[in-house]
Design a protein around this motif. Sequence first.
Motif, PDB file in Angstrom:
ATOM      1  N   ARG A   1       7.307   7.564   2.192  1.00  0.00           N
ATOM      2  CA  ARG A   1       6.214   6.630   2.428  1.00  0.00           C
ATOM      3  C   ARG A   1       5.294   6.556   1.214  1.00  0.00           C
ATOM      4  O   ARG A   1       4.868   5.476   0.808  1.00  0.00           O
ATOM      5  CB  ARG A   1       5.433   7.058   3.674  1.00  0.00           C
ATOM      6  CG  ARG A   1       4.396   6.085   4.124  1.00  0.00           C
ATOM      7  CD  ARG A   1       3.793   6.434   5.476  1.00  0.00           C
ATOM      8  NE  ARG A   1       3.288   7.789   5.533  1.00  0.00           N
ATOM      9  CZ  ARG A   1       3.770   8.746   6.324  1.00  0.00           C
ATOM     10  NH1 ARG A   1       4.782   8.503   7.133  1.00  0.00           N
ATOM     11  NH2 ARG A   1       3.241   9.946   6.332  1.00  0.00           N
ATOM     12  N   GLU A   2       5.015   7.707   0.588  1.00  0.00           N
ATOM     13  CA  GLU A   2       4.165   7.716  -0.602  1.00  0.00           C
ATOM     14  C   GLU A   2       4.841   6.991  -1.763  1.00  0.00           C
ATOM     15  O   GLU A   2       4.188   6.258  -2.504  1.00  0.00           O
ATOM     16  CB  GLU A   2       3.827   9.144  -1.006  1.00  0.00           C
ATOM     17  CG  GLU A   2       2.835   9.807  -0.076  1.00  0.00           C
ATOM     18  CD  GLU A   2       2.594  11.267  -0.420  1.00  0.00           C
ATOM     19  OE1 GLU A   2       3.241  11.772  -1.359  1.00  0.00           O
ATOM     20  OE2 GLU A   2       1.767  11.884   0.270  1.00  0.00           O
ATOM     21  N   GLU A   3       6.147   7.174  -1.907  1.00  0.00           N
ATOM     22  CA  GLU A   3       6.873   6.491  -2.984  1.00  0.00           C
ATOM     23  C   GLU A   3       6.843   4.987  -2.790  1.00  0.00           C
ATOM     24  O   GLU A   3       6.676   4.227  -3.742  1.00  0.00           O
ATOM     25  CB  GLU A   3       8.307   7.001  -3.064  1.00  0.00           C
ATOM     26  CG  GLU A   3       8.417   8.409  -3.606  1.00  0.00           C
ATOM     27  CD  GLU A   3       9.832   8.962  -3.535  1.00  0.00           C
ATOM     28  OE1 GLU A   3      10.723   8.270  -3.000  1.00  0.00           O
ATOM     29  OE2 GLU A   3      10.037  10.097  -3.998  1.00  0.00           O
ATOM     30  N   ARG A   4       7.014   4.545  -1.529  1.00  0.00           N
ATOM     31  CA  ARG A   4       6.929   3.106  -1.252  1.00  0.00           C
ATOM     32  C   ARG A   4       5.539   2.582  -1.568  1.00  0.00           C
ATOM     33  O   ARG A   4       5.377   1.483  -2.102  1.00  0.00           O
ATOM     34  CB  ARG A   4       7.263   2.824   0.215  1.00  0.00           C
ATOM     35  CG  ARG A   4       8.728   2.894   0.542  1.00  0.00           C
ATOM     36  CD  ARG A   4       9.026   2.292   1.909  1.00  0.00           C
ATOM     37  NE  ARG A   4       8.158   2.766   2.971  1.00  0.00           N
ATOM     38  CZ  ARG A   4       8.388   3.824   3.757  1.00  0.00           C
ATOM     39  NH1 ARG A   4       9.490   4.528   3.572  1.00  0.00           N
ATOM     40  NH2 ARG A   4       7.546   4.167   4.701  1.00  0.00           N
ATOM     41  N   GLY A   5       4.508   3.376  -1.250  1.00  0.00           N
ATOM     42  CA  GLY A   5       3.138   2.962  -1.520  1.00  0.00           C
ATOM     43  C   GLY A   5       2.861   2.830  -3.000  1.00  0.00           C
ATOM     44  O   GLY A   5       2.209   1.878  -3.434  1.00  0.00           O
ATOM     45  N   VAL A   6       3.383   3.754  -3.801  1.00  0.00           N
ATOM     46  CA  VAL A   6       3.192   3.697  -5.245  1.00  0.00           C
ATOM     47  C   VAL A   6       3.873   2.458  -5.809  1.00  0.00           C
ATOM     48  O   VAL A   6       3.296   1.733  -6.620  1.00  0.00           O
ATOM     49  CB  VAL A   6       3.716   4.979  -5.924  1.00  0.00           C
ATOM     50  CG1 VAL A   6       3.806   4.811  -7.432  1.00  0.00           C
ATOM     51  CG2 VAL A   6       2.834   6.161  -5.570  1.00  0.00           C
ATOM     52  N   LYS A   7       5.091   2.175  -5.354  1.00  0.00           N
ATOM     53  CA  LYS A   7       5.799   0.983  -5.833  1.00  0.00           C
ATOM     54  C   LYS A   7       5.045  -0.286  -5.465  1.00  0.00           C
ATOM     55  O   LYS A   7       4.934  -1.213  -6.259  1.00  0.00           O
ATOM     56  CB  LYS A   7       7.212   0.940  -5.253  1.00  0.00           C
ATOM     57  CG  LYS A   7       8.136   1.975  -5.828  1.00  0.00           C
ATOM     58  CD  LYS A   7       9.503   1.915  -5.177  1.00  0.00           C
ATOM     59  CE  LYS A   7      10.391   3.042  -5.673  1.00  0.00           C
ATOM     60  NZ  LYS A   7      11.684   3.077  -4.962  1.00  0.00           N
ATOM     61  N   ARG A   8       4.513  -0.309  -4.259  1.00  0.00           N
ATOM     62  CA  ARG A   8       3.777  -1.486  -3.797  1.00  0.00           C
ATOM     63  C   ARG A   8       2.508  -1.678  -4.627  1.00  0.00           C
ATOM     64  O   ARG A   8       2.169  -2.800  -4.996  1.00  0.00           O
ATOM     65  CB  ARG A   8       3.425  -1.324  -2.327  1.00  0.00           C
ATOM     66  CG  ARG A   8       2.937  -2.562  -1.672  1.00  0.00           C
ATOM     67  CD  ARG A   8       2.753  -2.357  -0.197  1.00  0.00           C
ATOM     68  NE  ARG A   8       3.172  -0.999   0.128  1.00  0.00           N
ATOM     69  CZ  ARG A   8       3.279  -0.489   1.327  1.00  0.00           C
ATOM     70  NH1 ARG A   8       2.992  -1.177   2.356  1.00  0.00           N
ATOM     71  NH2 ARG A   8       3.667   0.741   1.545  1.00  0.00           N
ATOM     72  N   LEU A   9       1.811  -0.578  -4.926  1.00  0.00           N
ATOM     73  CA  LEU A   9       0.592  -0.698  -5.730  1.00  0.00           C
ATOM     74  C   LEU A   9       0.891  -1.124  -7.159  1.00  0.00           C
ATOM     75  O   LEU A   9       0.107  -1.833  -7.781  1.00  0.00           O
ATOM     76  CB  LEU A   9      -0.172   0.628  -5.718  1.00  0.00           C
ATOM     77  CG  LEU A   9      -0.811   0.998  -4.383  1.00  0.00           C
ATOM     78  CD1 LEU A   9      -1.386   2.397  -4.449  1.00  0.00           C
ATOM     79  CD2 LEU A   9      -1.867  -0.006  -3.994  1.00  0.00           C
TER      80      LEU A   9
ATOM     81  N   HIS B   1       1.215  -4.777  -7.234  1.00  0.00           N
ATOM     82  CA  HIS B   1       0.057  -5.511  -6.736  1.00  0.00           C
ATOM     83  C   HIS B   1      -0.461  -6.479  -7.788  1.00  0.00           C
ATOM     84  O   HIS B   1      -0.608  -6.125  -8.949  1.00  0.00           O
ATOM     85  CB  HIS B   1      -1.045  -4.528  -6.337  1.00  0.00           C
ATOM     86  CG  HIS B   1      -2.203  -5.186  -5.679  1.00  0.00           C
ATOM     87  ND1 HIS B   1      -2.170  -5.606  -4.377  1.00  0.00           N
ATOM     88  CD2 HIS B   1      -3.429  -5.510  -6.136  1.00  0.00           C
ATOM     89  CE1 HIS B   1      -3.322  -6.142  -4.063  1.00  0.00           C
ATOM     90  NE2 HIS B   1      -4.102  -6.092  -5.119  1.00  0.00           N
TER      91      HIS B   1
ATOM     92  N   HIS C   1      -9.896   3.011  -2.925  1.00  0.00           N
ATOM     93  CA  HIS C   1      -9.085   4.036  -3.578  1.00  0.00           C
ATOM     94  C   HIS C   1      -9.240   3.998  -5.104  1.00  0.00           C
ATOM     95  O   HIS C   1      -9.171   5.025  -5.770  1.00  0.00           O
ATOM     96  CB  HIS C   1      -7.618   3.840  -3.190  1.00  0.00           C
ATOM     97  CG  HIS C   1      -6.686   4.725  -3.930  1.00  0.00           C
ATOM     98  ND1 HIS C   1      -6.561   6.060  -3.650  1.00  0.00           N
ATOM     99  CD2 HIS C   1      -5.845   4.481  -4.964  1.00  0.00           C
ATOM    100  CE1 HIS C   1      -5.671   6.600  -4.462  1.00  0.00           C
ATOM    101  NE2 HIS C   1      -5.225   5.666  -5.273  1.00  0.00           N
TER     102      HIS C   1
ATOM    103  N   ARG D   1       7.143  11.588   4.735  1.00  0.00           N
ATOM    104  CA  ARG D   1       5.870  11.402   4.037  1.00  0.00           C
ATOM    105  C   ARG D   1       6.102  11.106   2.565  1.00  0.00           C
ATOM    106  O   ARG D   1       5.462  10.225   1.985  1.00  0.00           O
ATOM    107  CB  ARG D   1       5.018  12.661   4.197  1.00  0.00           C
ATOM    108  CG  ARG D   1       3.681  12.555   3.572  1.00  0.00           C
ATOM    109  CD  ARG D   1       2.856  13.765   3.858  1.00  0.00           C
ATOM    110  NE  ARG D   1       1.565  13.627   3.216  1.00  0.00           N
ATOM    111  CZ  ARG D   1       0.644  14.546   3.232  1.00  0.00           C
ATOM    112  NH1 ARG D   1       0.843  15.676   3.870  1.00  0.00           N
ATOM    113  NH2 ARG D   1      -0.494  14.366   2.623  1.00  0.00           N
TER     114      ARG D   1
END
Length: 131
Positions: free
Chosen positions: A62-70, A73, A84, A59
């Motif tokens: 996954r959150e770290e990947r999401g932050v990098k992706r955002l 953006h 969000h 988890r």
Amino acid sequence: MKKILTVVTLSFSALWVSNIAIAKPHSDEFQNDDNRGRGKGSEQRMQRDSSDSRYQERRKNREERGVKRLQQHKWQTGYVMPQHYRGNSYKTEYQQHDLPKPSRNQQWYKINNDYILVDSESNNIISIKED
């Protein structure tokens, strides 16, 4: 009458004996000192604890990947602002950042060093200013 009393007495004694038999442990598992205080599910709990730590690690990744992706953006006009980001924590005042005054039903948001003007009714991105 004597037969009825005998039957009632035997019924109560049978009921009393069955309650005692139920209260006794059915296996020797609870008699061992090693297993005292540990129920049948202790091994399952240990496995669950190790799987919980693996779950937490996945988890976190996954959150770290999401932050990098955002952070990477790229906003574009005409896109719908993700829900969000519609919270008050992203809203900003245009006067403090030398931004043009928004029209009615418009709001400035600051996300990843970008100022984004959004239509409050449709949540469409109207304008983007980089910091």
